[in-house]
Design a protein around this motif. Structure first.
Motif, PDB file in Angstrom:
ATOM      1  N   LEU A  82      77.746  24.105  82.305  1.00  0.00           N
ATOM      2  CA  LEU A  82      76.182  23.738  82.245  1.00  0.00           C
ATOM      3  C   LEU A  82      75.627  22.462  80.939  1.00  0.00           C
ATOM      4  O   LEU A  82      76.042  22.989  80.299  1.00  0.00           O
ATOM      5  CB  LEU A  82      75.571  25.298  82.211  1.00  0.00           C
ATOM      6  CG  LEU A  82      73.967  25.312  81.509  1.00  0.00           C
ATOM      7  CD1 LEU A  82      73.015  24.786  83.143  1.00  0.00           C
ATOM      8  CD2 LEU A  82      73.588  26.424  81.262  1.00  0.00           C
ATOM      9  N   PRO A  83      75.074  21.327  81.457  1.00  0.00           N
ATOM     10  CA  PRO A  83      74.662  19.799  80.911  1.00  0.00           C
ATOM     11  C   PRO A  83      74.465  20.567  79.848  1.00  0.00           C
ATOM     12  O   PRO A  83      74.021  19.912  78.405  1.00  0.00           O
ATOM     13  CB  PRO A  83      74.034  19.438  82.086  1.00  0.00           C
ATOM     14  CG  PRO A  83      73.029  20.535  83.105  1.00  0.00           C
ATOM     15  CD  PRO A  83      74.167  22.083  83.160  1.00  0.00           C
ATOM     16  N   VAL A  84      72.587  21.809  79.970  1.00  0.00           N
ATOM     17  CA  VAL A  84      71.751  21.866  78.124  1.00  0.00           C
ATOM     18  C   VAL A  84      72.373  23.384  78.901  1.00  0.00           C
ATOM     19  O   VAL A  84      71.620  23.851  79.313  1.00  0.00           O
ATOM     20  CB  VAL A  84      71.196  21.554  78.620  1.00  0.00           C
ATOM     21  CG1 VAL A  84      70.049  21.823  76.749  1.00  0.00           C
ATOM     22  CG2 VAL A  84      70.966  19.659  78.665  1.00  0.00           C
ATOM     23  N   THR A  85      72.200  24.548  77.205  1.00  0.00           N
ATOM     24  CA  THR A  85      71.875  25.711  77.161  1.00  0.00           C
ATOM     25  C   THR A  85      71.027  26.595  76.381  1.00  0.00           C
ATOM     26  O   THR A  85      70.931  25.678  75.422  1.00  0.00           O
ATOM     27  CB  THR A  85      73.944  26.833  76.468  1.00  0.00           C
ATOM     28  OG1 THR A  85      73.968  25.718  75.369  1.00  0.00           O
ATOM     29  CG2 THR A  85      74.689  25.425  77.710  1.00  0.00           C
ATOM     30  N   THR A  86      71.181  27.488  76.430  1.00  0.00           N
ATOM     31  CA  THR A  86      69.518  27.932  75.694  1.00  0.00           C
ATOM     32  C   THR A  86      70.500  28.332  74.005  1.00  0.00           C
ATOM     33  O   THR A  86      69.076  28.320  73.433  1.00  0.00           O
ATOM     34  CB  THR A  86      69.861  29.749  76.237  1.00  0.00           C
ATOM     35  OG1 THR A  86      69.412  29.745  77.444  1.00  0.00           O
ATOM     36  CG2 THR A  86      68.649  29.750  75.681  1.00  0.00           C
ATOM     37  N   GLN A  87      72.028  27.828  73.848  1.00  0.00           N
ATOM     38  CA  GLN A  87      72.685  27.656  72.274  1.00  0.00           C
ATOM     39  C   GLN A  87      72.056  26.047  71.542  1.00  0.00           C
ATOM     40  O   GLN A  87      71.380  26.043  70.896  1.00  0.00           O
ATOM     41  CB  GLN A  87      74.072  27.970  72.360  1.00  0.00           C
ATOM     42  CG  GLN A  87      74.411  28.054  71.036  1.00  0.00           C
ATOM     43  CD  GLN A  87      73.500  28.358  70.145  1.00  0.00           C
ATOM     44  OE1 GLN A  87      73.705  30.685  70.467  1.00  0.00           O
ATOM     45  NE2 GLN A  87      73.386  28.667  68.842  1.00  0.00           N
TER      46      GLN A  87
END
Length: 357
Positions: free
Chosen positions: A311-316
């Motif tokens: 996933l290229p950008v995560t919630t973290q």
């Protein structure tokens, strides 16, 4: 390769998602519906891209089993509830920044993700482009060496007409000012390349426009790796510039100064000596162009959904950026340095707007 169906909610920045993110990947995505409370804008975007389904009902889209992805491009004040609702409906979710207005809100979203069938991808499109991605590869290869220091400048211009849009410039609906809406991109780029911060001292002020939220900010960071970083932001610069300059043991990187595409080439990559230059040349010798902004982020999102990449950008990632925002606001209010991580014991954890209004 399966085509994922997309519904865009909010046709302002949502139009850019279509143009830069989905149309270049017409073999991967199909925008099948758009949603906006502004009927004129809804019709204009629908006509421009030939999107037949146009609605003012977010709930209608959530109930539609033929829609795979809900792309949330609405004003920041309603992101949290819309993200949680879309995850509960079993959708994959794309959400513009800021993801929400507090670390408590981010943690609520992360809790919702644990039982969701879909995944959330926050938007940080400035990570993409040849310049930043070359720097990332060089750093990850260990060539750059020890990080020393960096400066990040978000020098943009916003005049009163920008704030004529009713939700802008207000704590309740925009959730913050230059730190939240503008500089968040460059600060994410910094941490993408140099890692997280450990201690933060910051100041914020409203000096440029007659608005509630801040339009000037500065901060001094001690990074976890020991590097020192200075952040400077204003919406009163007569020449708009976005600039990162990062100093490592073996390499200095400097971004292009383009305000809205700082990830693109040309970046300065200044090697300490010929040996380092040769190592850099080798590690990027097979370079393939990286399209800037939404084009690459959406392409990588589809790869993830197809089982072909992370996933290229995560919630973290979004939490880390908003934790920095929280720490700067807290430091500005208290006049004290703030250690990270910022947790529930912080006066800003539940709502960073507390005591700033």
């Amino acid at each position: 390769m399966s085509i994922k169906t997309v519904a865009i909610v909010g046709c302002g920045i949502g139009r850019s998602h279509i143009v830069e993110g989905y149309l270049p990947h017409s073999d991967k995505f199909k925008v099948v519906a758009i949603c906006d409370l502004n009927g004129e804008r809804l019709q204009a975007v629908g006509d421009e891209f030939g999107i037949e389904r146009r609605t003012t009902s977010f709930a209608e889209l959530l109930a539609d089993d033929t829609i795979d992805i809900i792309d949330i491009c609405t004003p920041p004040g309603i992101h949290l509830e819309q993200v949680v609702a879309a995850l509960a409906a079993g959708k994959h979710v794309v959400c513009e920044k800021p993801l929400t207005g507090s670390l408590a809100g981010v943690d609520r979203i992360m809790e919702a993700e644990k039982s969701a069938r879909g995944v959330l991808m926050p938007i940080f499109q400035y990570r993409y482009g040849d310049g930043i991605q070359k720097a990332k590869r060089i750093i990850d290869a260990g060539i750059a060496g020890k990080p020393y220091m960096a400066s990040v400048e978000t020098f943009w211009l916003r005049k009163p007409e920008y704030y004529a849009v009713p939700w802008r410039g207000k704590w309740e609906t925009e959730l913050g000012g230059v730190l939240v809406t503008h500089a968040l991109h460059l600060h994410d780029m910094l941490m993408h390349l140099m890692g997280p911060a450990a201690r933060v001292f910051g100041r914020v002020a409203t000096r440029v426009n007659d608005i509630e939220v801040e339009d000037c900010a500065s901060a001094s960071l001690l990074m976890e790796n020991g590097a020192f970083v200075s952040l400077s932001c204003t919406l009163g610069s007569q020449e708009q510039i976005s600039r990162l300059r990062l100093h490592f043991e073996n390499v200095t990187f400097e971004s292009t100064h383009e305000p809205y595409t700082p990830g693109k080439d040309p970046w300065k990559i200044i090697a300490a000596n010929d040996d380092v230059r040769e190592k850099i040349d080798r590690v990027i010798s097979d370079w393939q162009p990286v399209a800037p902004r939404f084009t690459t982020q959406m392409g990588q999102f589809h790869a993830f959904l197809s089982g072909n990449g992370p996933l290229p950008v995560t919630t973290q990632d979004a939490r880390r950026a908003l934790e920095l925002v929280t720490a700067i606001y807290q430091s500005s209010d208290s006049g004290a340095e703030v250690p990270l991580p910022v947790g529930p014991d912080s006066p800003k954890y539940a709502d960073w707007r507390a005591r700033t209004r």
